[in-house]
Design an enzyme around this catalytic site. Structure first.
Site, PDB file in Angstrom:
ATOM      1  N   CYS A 167       0.793  -1.231   0.000  1.00  0.00           N
ATOM      2  CA  CYS A 167       0.000   0.000   0.000  1.00  0.00           C
ATOM      3  C   CYS A 167       0.829   1.286   0.000  1.00  0.00           C
ATOM      4  O   CYS A 167       1.273   1.726  -1.047  1.00  0.00           O
ATOM      5  CB  CYS A 167      -0.948  -0.052   1.186  1.00  0.00           C
ATOM      6  SG  CYS A 167      -2.346   1.037   0.989  1.00  0.00           S
ATOM      7  N   ARG A 204       6.794 -14.636 -14.201  1.00  0.00           N
ATOM      8  CA  ARG A 204       7.781 -15.493 -13.523  1.00  0.00           C
ATOM      9  C   ARG A 204       7.276 -15.898 -12.137  1.00  0.00           C
ATOM     10  O   ARG A 204       7.392 -17.048 -11.717  1.00  0.00           O
ATOM     11  CB  ARG A 204       9.131 -14.778 -13.426  1.00  0.00           C
ATOM     12  CG  ARG A 204      10.219 -15.599 -12.759  1.00  0.00           C
ATOM     13  CD  ARG A 204      11.586 -14.989 -12.963  1.00  0.00           C
ATOM     14  NE  ARG A 204      11.628 -13.577 -12.638  1.00  0.00           N
ATOM     15  CZ  ARG A 204      11.795 -13.103 -11.405  1.00  0.00           C
ATOM     16  NH1 ARG A 204      11.908 -13.915 -10.386  1.00  0.00           N
ATOM     17  NH2 ARG A 204      11.837 -11.799 -11.192  1.00  0.00           N
ATOM     18  N   HIS A 231      -2.955  -5.963   2.794  1.00  0.00           N
ATOM     19  CA  HIS A 231      -2.221  -5.655   4.025  1.00  0.00           C
ATOM     20  C   HIS A 231      -1.651  -6.883   4.737  1.00  0.00           C
ATOM     21  O   HIS A 231      -1.758  -7.996   4.251  1.00  0.00           O
ATOM     22  CB  HIS A 231      -3.103  -4.820   4.953  1.00  0.00           C
ATOM     23  CG  HIS A 231      -3.056  -3.378   4.543  1.00  0.00           C
ATOM     24  ND1 HIS A 231      -1.928  -2.633   4.679  1.00  0.00           N
ATOM     25  CD2 HIS A 231      -3.987  -2.572   3.971  1.00  0.00           C
ATOM     26  CE1 HIS A 231      -2.160  -1.411   4.216  1.00  0.00           C
ATOM     27  NE2 HIS A 231      -3.399  -1.353   3.772  1.00  0.00           N
TER      28      HIS A 231
END
Ligand code: GLN
Length: 273
Positions: free
Chosen positions: A100, A150, A213
């Site tokens: 964030c 990847r 988060h």
């Protein structure tokens, strides 16, 4: 080398200023999963007291979210030699998980709802703009499918061929638009980078940027193992295989959340590391 000879230095970006949203959970998971395997672990705060040498000495970096004001203080500190060290680390493939507020600062800039634009480090080709104090924040559960090529491939191998879905929780006012950097994934549930283009996060070298988060790693322990494995392989320049851990509870938590969100995705397999 035996596990007891391996050491993982976890760099934690501004723990006091950038831990507003529970992102210490990510640090704890990397620490615990390393200790359970017998590795030595050090947690190094990369804050105002840290030097560029401290930044250069870490093997994996965790950066959390912050309120706009704290982001401004952090960016005033993360300049010069320290900014250069961060750039070198990420360019050279040091793995990290940045949540964030942290990706906003690793991008070109973040424009808060109120006040001046905060210039970022420009390592990630993305910009973030908060559309204004009266705009709704993007808050809620978030499910994404990892599409960064990847990473998706490596996580899929760890999951015995299952699609890597990440379950998380977002809480942000800023909206992020990607330039040339690859998205981390596509949104299956929630809003992601901006609520419009279906992208979530970014993946650059071995840096994972996300709006999910600090329950990110507890809910997706295979990502923690990917970070640990990638960090140790880069440090010791040899193939590292991690012993499996009992992730039954985390897997049950994932199932419960998917059920609550009415999503039927097959994610139950435990990771093979
Ligand atoms: N202050 C930033 C925003 O609102 C970041 C918030 C966060 O880290 N959760 O977008």
């Amino acid at each position: 080398m035996t596990n007891q000879q391996l050491e993982l230095n976890i760099g934690w970006l501004y723990p006091r200023l950038m831990s507003t949203y529970g992102d210490r959970g990510n640090v704890i998971v990397i620490e615990r999963r390393s200790l359970w395997r017998g590795f030595n672990v050090n947690i190094i705060p990369l804050d105002q007291n840290a030097t560029d040498t401290d930044i250069r000495g870490v093997d994996v970096i965790v950066g959390g979210g912050a309120q706009d004001r704290q982001q401004e203080i952090v960016m005033r500190d993360l300049q010069g030699a320290k900014a250069e060290a961060m750039r070198e680390k990420l360019e050279n493939g040091t793995p990290g998980v940045f949540t964030c507020g942290s990706p906003q600062l690793l991008g070109h800039y973040y424009e808060p709802g109120l006040g001046q634009r905060i210039e970022g480090l420009g390592i990630l080709d993305l910009v973030s703009v908060h559309p204004g104090e009266n705009t709704r924040r993007c808050i809620g559960n978030l499910v994404i499918e990892v599409t960064a090529s990847r990473l998706a491939k490596e996580l899929k191998e760890m999951l015995d061929g299952a699609t890597p879905y990440l379950i998380g929780f977002e809480n942000h006012g800023g909206r992020t638009r990607l330039g040339k950097v690859e998205a981390l994934g596509k949104v299956v549930y929630g809003l992601g980078n901006n609520g419009e283009d279906g992208t979530e996060g970014a993946f650059y070298q071995n840096a994972i940027a996300t709006y999910s988060h600090g329950p990110l790693l507890p809910k997706n322990p295979f990502v923690a193992d990917w970070l640990i494995k990638t960090a140790l392989q880069l440090k010791y320049q040899q193939e590292i295989s991690l012993s499996p851990l009992d992730d039954t509870l985390a897997m049950q938590g994932r199932e419960a959340m998917l059920k609550r969100l009415n999503l039927s995705l097959s994610t139950t397999v435990a990771a093979k590391v």
